[in-house]
Design an enzyme around this catalytic site. Structure first.
Site, PDB file in Angstrom:
ATOM      1  N   LYS A 124     -58.524   0.302   2.874  1.00  6.76           N
ATOM      2  CA  LYS A 124     -57.751  -0.493   3.634  1.00  6.76           C
ATOM      3  C   LYS A 124     -58.782  -1.280   4.131  1.00  6.76           C
ATOM      4  CE  LYS A 124     -53.616  -2.158   4.940  1.00  6.76           C
ATOM      5  NZ  LYS A 124     -52.191  -2.006   4.133  1.00  6.76           N
ATOM      6  N   ASP A 164     -52.149  -7.992   3.835  1.00  3.52           N
ATOM      7  CA  ASP A 164     -51.382  -7.276   4.835  1.00  3.52           C
ATOM      8  C   ASP A 164     -51.035  -7.804   6.021  1.00  3.52           C
ATOM      9  OD1 ASP A 164     -50.704  -4.312   5.356  1.00  3.52           O
ATOM     10  OD2 ASP A 164     -51.369  -4.802   7.221  1.00  3.52           O
TER      11      ASP A 164
HETATM   12  P1  NDP Z   1     -47.153 -10.728   8.340  1.00  2.00           P
HETATM   13  O1  NDP Z   1     -48.269 -11.234   8.922  1.00  2.00           O
HETATM   14  O2  NDP Z   1     -46.596 -11.464   7.217  1.00  2.00           O
HETATM   15  O3  NDP Z   1     -46.015 -10.443   9.298  1.00  2.00           O
HETATM   16  C1  NDP Z   1     -46.209  -9.414  10.493  1.00  2.00           C
HETATM   17  C2  NDP Z   1     -44.792  -9.726  11.005  1.00  2.00           C
HETATM   18  O4  NDP Z   1     -44.964  -8.623  12.077  1.00  2.00           O
HETATM   19  C3  NDP Z   1     -44.857 -10.815  12.104  1.00  2.00           C
HETATM   20  O5  NDP Z   1     -43.462 -11.247  12.284  1.00  2.00           O
HETATM   21  C4  NDP Z   1     -45.479 -10.414  13.208  1.00  2.00           C
HETATM   22  O6  NDP Z   1     -45.231 -11.161  14.505  1.00  2.00           O
HETATM   23  C5  NDP Z   1     -44.937  -9.126  13.544  1.00  2.00           C
HETATM   24  N1  NDP Z   1     -46.162  -8.364  14.425  1.00  2.00           N
HETATM   25  C6  NDP Z   1     -47.130  -8.153  13.837  1.00  2.00           C
HETATM   26  N2  NDP Z   1     -48.005  -7.335  14.789  1.00  2.00           N
HETATM   27  C7  NDP Z   1     -47.025  -7.376  15.761  1.00  2.00           C
HETATM   28  C8  NDP Z   1     -47.116  -6.420  17.040  1.00  2.00           C
HETATM   29  N3  NDP Z   1     -48.187  -5.784  17.297  1.00  2.00           N
HETATM   30  N4  NDP Z   1     -45.941  -6.449  17.734  1.00  2.00           N
HETATM   31  C9  NDP Z   1     -44.702  -7.100  17.326  1.00  2.00           C
HETATM   32  N5  NDP Z   1     -44.713  -7.694  16.084  1.00  2.00           N
HETATM   33  C10 NDP Z   1     -45.708  -7.798  15.288  1.00  2.00           C
HETATM   34  O7  NDP Z   1     -47.265  -9.212   7.733  1.00  2.00           O
HETATM   35  P2  NDP Z   1     -46.651  -8.350   6.583  1.00  2.00           P
HETATM   36  O8  NDP Z   1     -44.893  -8.827   6.632  1.00  2.00           O
HETATM   37  O9  NDP Z   1     -47.151  -8.437   5.361  1.00  2.00           O
HETATM   38  O10 NDP Z   1     -46.805  -6.892   7.055  1.00  2.00           O
HETATM   39  C11 NDP Z   1     -45.671  -6.155   8.036  1.00  2.00           C
HETATM   40  C12 NDP Z   1     -45.707  -4.940   8.021  1.00  2.00           C
HETATM   41  O11 NDP Z   1     -45.657  -4.588   6.495  1.00  2.00           O
HETATM   42  C13 NDP Z   1     -47.211  -4.143   8.359  1.00  2.00           C
HETATM   43  O12 NDP Z   1     -46.873  -2.923   9.013  1.00  2.00           O
HETATM   44  C14 NDP Z   1     -48.085  -4.190   7.046  1.00  2.00           C
HETATM   45  O13 NDP Z   1     -48.854  -2.962   7.152  1.00  2.00           O
HETATM   46  C15 NDP Z   1     -46.700  -3.401   6.186  1.00  2.00           C
HETATM   47  N6  NDP Z   1     -46.696  -3.693   4.674  1.00  2.00           N
HETATM   48  C16 NDP Z   1     -47.102  -4.785   4.058  1.00  2.00           C
HETATM   49  C17 NDP Z   1     -47.339  -5.046   2.630  1.00  2.00           C
HETATM   50  C18 NDP Z   1     -47.359  -6.308   2.077  1.00  2.00           C
HETATM   51  O14 NDP Z   1     -47.358  -6.347   0.920  1.00  2.00           O
HETATM   52  N7  NDP Z   1     -48.022  -7.336   2.788  1.00  2.00           N
HETATM   53  C19 NDP Z   1     -47.007  -3.826   1.868  1.00  2.00           C
HETATM   54  C20 NDP Z   1     -46.558  -2.522   2.527  1.00  2.00           C
HETATM   55  C21 NDP Z   1     -46.417  -2.535   3.860  1.00  2.00           C
HETATM   56  P3  NDP Z   1     -46.343 -12.297  15.020  1.00  2.00           P
HETATM   57  O15 NDP Z   1     -46.377 -13.572  13.984  1.00  2.00           O
HETATM   58  O16 NDP Z   1     -45.887 -12.762  16.224  1.00  2.00           O
HETATM   59  O17 NDP Z   1     -47.693 -11.480  15.073  1.00  2.00           O
HETATM   60  O1  2IT Z   2     -49.841  -1.432   3.292  1.00  2.00           O
HETATM   61  C1  2IT Z   2     -49.557  -1.720   1.864  1.00  2.00           C
HETATM   62  O2  2IT Z   2     -49.514  -1.135   0.909  1.00  2.00           O
HETATM   63  C2  2IT Z   2     -50.185  -3.315   1.560  1.00  2.00           C
HETATM   64  N1  2IT Z   2     -50.482  -3.768   2.629  1.00  2.00           N
HETATM   65  C3  2IT Z   2     -50.227  -3.780   0.102  1.00  2.00           C
HETATM   66  C4  2IT Z   2     -51.398  -3.108  -0.648  1.00  2.00           C
HETATM   67  C5  2IT Z   2     -51.871  -3.946  -1.825  1.00  2.00           C
HETATM   68  O3  2IT Z   2     -52.687  -3.556  -2.348  1.00  2.00           O
HETATM   69  O4  2IT Z   2     -51.095  -4.496  -2.482  1.00  2.00           O
END
Ligand code: NDP
Ligand code: 2IT
Length: 444
Positions: A124, A164
């Site tokens: 990561k 992420d």
């Molecule tokens: P994005 O940046 O697209 O969206 C993040 C969302 O979470 C936004 O709505 C953001 O609000 C909110 N957020 C972020 N930080 C905080 C915080 N400290 N408190 C409250 N709300 C918060 O990210 P993703 O959707 O890609 O990721 C969301 C989660 O999913 C994370 O935990 C990530 O690790 C996990 N994840 C993502 C994957 C992927 O493929 N993208 C794969 C697996 C897991 P704001 O805009 O106000 O910051």
């Molecule tokens: O938390 C996760 O699994 C991710 N942000 C996606 C990682 C990836 O390599 O697609």
């Protein structure tokens, strides 16, 4: 005994890294029954070895804003474990990023990636850079500077980053462009690429879809489904958006989104028009979720999270520790049936324990959100053979992978005396595969 000793060493080595300690504690506690059956893991010090990253890279990222002012951020990549394949995992750009966050995410990624059945190790990275309020040019200059150091450490068979929080298609594009310029190579060094330049269909949708597929498998064990269910979702980024779309497609009523400033509650359920509005608001206009109040019948709760909503299914899709014990109690009192973690470690340990103890179907992040990285693995596979599969084909692979993760986690939970406890099942199924490989590779 061994577990406590390892945990103490982890804490005393890096006392400030509380999220990392939390993730390690959960995994170590749930693999206790494995250690009783497999003393060779203890003799080979697998636990001490698996909690220490193979390599940690910290670097300076200087960049210039649109007014000519210079800023310096910190970049990092934690290459945690390459036993079963090249390091694989996202990059997070958020002001809260420090090694404790990236180590917790990298550690989770080891077991998540093992669960996918694909040959990918765990890593990561990220930066404390805050993309909010920055122009596209500023984000580009930051991404170029970030990649100007990162490129020498990654490679399609070494370490393959992706997105992420704060890193989506725009950022992957800027970083890929800079990587290509520096190396003169067009390869599978990043996933989540654009569809015209090596990206895979379904990768944007994959984490959210996968979370809903996983929840569907849990519901099936009780003869239930999404049809007619009220679903509370937190976050409004990539994962939340596509979890909402798939839940609606499965006949559920999506009643919330949130961001770091507050929650919208949509009592009558999100419509397709409403979903399209959120997609444009968040992905193009980069606005705040409260702007939905002008566009759809919803309430805005400033500074609040969605968990007081009376719902059947909860999908936390924002960030770590966003659902605490008190909130878990509210959900349970309101009769929640299933919780599937789209985010990484969104439930605090007491919240997770309460769900399990109260018979709520609880899908921990490393199982429920593995669809994103799994589809990254499918993107690498397509790149290696120089092909691009159809949407239906990738989606079918993703769906099968989620069904298998559910099956394997459930089976491990049964084999090790905690039937239906997916925390125990996912941790054990992921751990055994990596630990056995580490034994095969000798003391390295
Ligand atoms: P994005 O940046 O697209 O969206 C993040 C969302 O979470 C936004 O709505 C953001 O609000 C909110 N957020 C972020 N930080 C905080 C915080 N400290 N408190 C409250 N709300 C918060 O990210 P993703 O959707 O890609 O990721 C969301 C989660 O999913 C994370 O935990 C990530 O690790 C996990 N994840 C993502 C994957 C992927 O493929 N993208 C794969 C697996 C897991 P704001 O805009 O106000 O910051
Ligand atoms: O938390 C996760 O699994 C991710 N942000 C996606 C990682 C990836 O390599 O697609």
């Amino acid at each position: 005994m061994v577990i406590e000793e390892v945990l103490e060493r982890v804490i005393s080595r890096d006392p400030g890294q509380k999220e990392f300690h939390q993730a390690v504690k959960e995994v170590l506690e749930s693999i206790e029954p494995v250690l009783q059956k497999r003393p060779e893991y203890i003799k080979a010090k697998i636990l001490d070895r698996i909690v220490e990253p193979e390599r940690q890279i910290l670097f300076r990222v200087p960049w210039m804003d649109d007014n000519g002012e210079i800023h310096v951020n910190r970049g990092m990549r934690i290459e945690f474990n390459s036993a079963i394949g090249p390091y694989k995992g996202g990059l997070r750009f958020h002001p809260s990023v420090y090694p404790g966050i990236i180590k917790f995410l990298g550690f989770e990624q080891i077991f998540k990636n093992a669960l996918t059945g694909l040959p990918i190790g765990g890593g990561k990275g990220g930066s404390d850079f805050d993309p909010k309020g920055k122009s596209d040019d500023e984000v580009m200059r930051f991404c170029q500077s970030f990649m100007s150091e990162l490129f020498r450490h990654i490679g399609e068979n070494t370490d393959v980053p992706a997105g992420d929080i704060g890193v989506g298609g725009r950022e992957i594009g800027f970083m890929f462009g800079q990587y290509k310029r520096l190396t003169n190579r067009f390869d599978s060094v990043l996933t989540g690429k654009g569809i015209n330049w090596g990206g895979s269909l379904v990768r944007p949708e994959a984490t959210g879809y996968g979370t809903v597929y996983f929840a569907q498998e849990m519901l099936k064990t009780k003869g239930d489904s999404f049809e007619g269910k009220k679903v509370a979702i937190s976050g409004s980024g990539n994962v939340a958006q596509y979890a909402a779309q798939k839940a609606m497609e499965f006949g559920a009523k999506v009643v919330s989104f949130s961001d770091s400033a507050g929650t919208i509650y949509i009592p009558d359920g999100l419509t397709l028009d409403g979903w399209n509005f959120v997609m444009d608001l968040k992905n193009n206009k980069r606005g705040r979720i409260n702007e939905c109040t002008d566009k759809m019948p919803c309430e805005y709760w400033a500074g609040q999270r969605p968990w007081k909503i009376d719902c059947d299914i909860a999908l936390p899709c924002a960030t770590q520790n966003e659902l605490n014990g008190d909130e878990a109690k509210m959900l349970i009192d309101n009769g929640v049936i299933a919780v599937a973690e789209g985010a990484n470690m969104p439930s605090t340990p007491d919240a997770a324990d309460m769900f399990v103890d109260n018979g709520v179907l609880f899908g921990p992040g490393k199982a429920a959100n593995a669809g994103g990285v799994a589809t990254s693995g499918l993107e690498m596979c397509q790149n290696h053979v120089g092909m691009a599969w159809s949407f239906e084909e990738v989606d079918k692979h993703l769906h099968n992978i989620m069904i298998n993760i559910h099956k394997n986690a459930l089976k491990a939970s049964q084999d090790y005396g905690a039937p239906g406890n997916y925390i125990v099942g996912a941790n054990i199924a992921g751990f055994v595969k990596v630990a056995d490989t580490m034994l095969d590779h000798g003391l390295i």
